[in-house]
Motif scaffolding. Structure first.
Motif, mmCIF file in Angstrom:
data_model
loop_
_atom_site.group_PDB
_atom_site.id
_atom_site.type_symbol
_atom_site.label_atom_id
_atom_site.label_comp_id
_atom_site.label_asym_id
_atom_site.label_seq_id
_atom_site.Cartn_x
_atom_site.Cartn_y
_atom_site.Cartn_z
ATOM 1 N N LEU A 190 -4.631 -48.873 71.592
ATOM 2 C CA LEU A 190 -4.035 -47.537 71.615
ATOM 3 C C LEU A 190 -4.419 -46.745 70.365
ATOM 4 O O LEU A 190 -4.744 -45.554 70.451
ATOM 5 N N GLU A 193 -7.891 -45.604 70.651
ATOM 6 C CA GLU A 193 -8.058 -44.535 71.637
ATOM 7 C C GLU A 193 -7.464 -43.217 71.170
ATOM 8 O O GLU A 193 -8.054 -42.141 71.396
ATOM 9 N N LYS A 194 -6.315 -43.264 70.500
ATOM 10 C CA LYS A 194 -5.574 -42.039 70.191
ATOM 11 C C LYS A 194 -5.783 -41.510 68.783
ATOM 12 O O LYS A 194 -5.299 -40.413 68.462
ATOM 13 N N SER A 195 -6.465 -42.229 67.920
ATOM 14 C CA SER A 195 -6.649 -41.760 66.547
ATOM 15 C C SER A 195 -8.127 -41.594 66.223
ATOM 16 O O SER A 195 -8.997 -42.118 66.913
ATOM 17 N N VAL A 205 -3.629 -39.649 64.268
ATOM 18 C CA VAL A 205 -3.492 -39.353 65.683
ATOM 19 C C VAL A 205 -3.696 -37.846 65.919
ATOM 20 O O VAL A 205 -4.144 -37.431 66.982
ATOM 21 N N TRP A 219 -0.524 -32.433 74.434
ATOM 22 C CA TRP A 219 -1.086 -33.777 74.521
ATOM 23 C C TRP A 219 -1.066 -34.481 73.173
ATOM 24 O O TRP A 219 -0.952 -35.707 73.100
ATOM 25 N N ASP A 222 2.429 -35.735 72.703
ATOM 26 C CA ASP A 222 2.610 -36.874 73.600
ATOM 27 C C ASP A 222 1.965 -38.128 73.014
ATOM 28 O O ASP A 222 2.533 -39.232 73.107
ATOM 29 N N ASP A 223 0.781 -37.977 72.429
ATOM 30 C CA ASP A 223 0.099 -39.120 71.813
ATOM 31 C C ASP A 223 0.891 -39.661 70.628
ATOM 32 O O ASP A 223 1.020 -40.890 70.451
#
Length: 251
Positions: A190, A193-195, A205, A219, A222-223
């Motif tokens: 995660l 993927e998100k940072s 992030v 978004w 949300d992340d």
């Protein structure tokens, strides 16, 4: 064959039960009852029974046998005592077997505990509660940037603790370890993927182009929420794992 400690433990544990045995085996009960019956039954009554048996035998087979030919009545008492003694010996031997099984089971448990304690000690060297990764999971708000170095303990655990050599023998402890590893692995993916890297050499992030935005895209929020929630899950599972290990292994 047996050590002095084993013999001493057996005598202390079962000494009273030998003197006042608990006859859990039905066969033992039957044999004891039969032996006592032979001894305690009055001689006149036994003579009546014997005469009835002899008459039935002579009538059915046509042979003639007398009571004197059956031997002395003293034999009855020896037979009764023999049955009782054999039943008591059987009861004692059964308890000895159970005692040896207990010893073997305790030895097996001690061996498992020693191996698992050693592995748990190794885990605490890799991913203890006071590590940077643990602090990151517990206190960091992923709306802010962070150093990739803070993930070292998690990465090491994920990379090195998914093999047979790092598995606990105790099934319950191994189940918790697997749960922790799966969640840490999900968290690592995660984060990847998100940072993304920032201009200052950190990880975030929130992308650099949106860092100073007053109205960021949904978004991004949300992340941030997703990463924060999973970080809390990993931290809680990590603490539960350590507590469960200490309780189970008494260390």
């Amino acid at each position: 064959m047996f050590t002095k400690e084993e013999i001493k433990e057996f005598i202390i544990k079962y000494g009273k039960k030998w003197l006042f045995p608990d006859f859990y085996n039905k066969v033992t009960w039957y044999v004891i009852t039969l032996g006592a019956g032979i001894i305690l039954t009055p001689t006149p009554f036994k003579l009546v029974v014997y005469n009835w048996i002899i008459e039935s035998f002579n009538l059915n087979l046509g042979n003639t046998i007398t009571l004197s030919e059956m031997g002395s009545s003293n034999t009855d008492y020896w037979l009764g005592f023999g049955l009782i003694i054999s039943a008591l010996l059987h009861n004692v031997f059964s308890k000895w077997i159970l005692h040896q099984n207990d010893i073997q089971q305790r030895a097996s448990v001690d061996t498992i505990s020693t191996v698992d304690k050693s592995l748990f000690k190794e885990f605490l060297e890799v991913f203890p509660s006071g590590s940077r990764s643990s602090e990151l999971l517990h206190t960091h708000d992923f709306e802010n940037s962070f150093s990739l170095k803070s993930l070292d303990e998690i990465d090491k655990f994920v990379n090195e603790w998914n093999c047979p050599e790092k598995s606990f023998i105790d099934p319950k402890l191994e189940t918790i370890r697997k749960e922790l590893w799966v969640k840490c692995n999900e968290f690592s993916w995660l984060i990847a993927e998100k940072s993304s890297p920032t201009c200052g050499g950190l990880q975030s992030v929130v992308p650099d182009q949106h860092r100073n935005d007053w109205d960021r895209p949904k978004w991004i929020n949300d992340d941030i929420k997703l990463v924060n929630n999973m970080a809390s899950e990993v931290f809680t599972l990590h603490q539960t794992f350590i507590k469960s290990m200490r309780e189970a292994l008494k260390c």
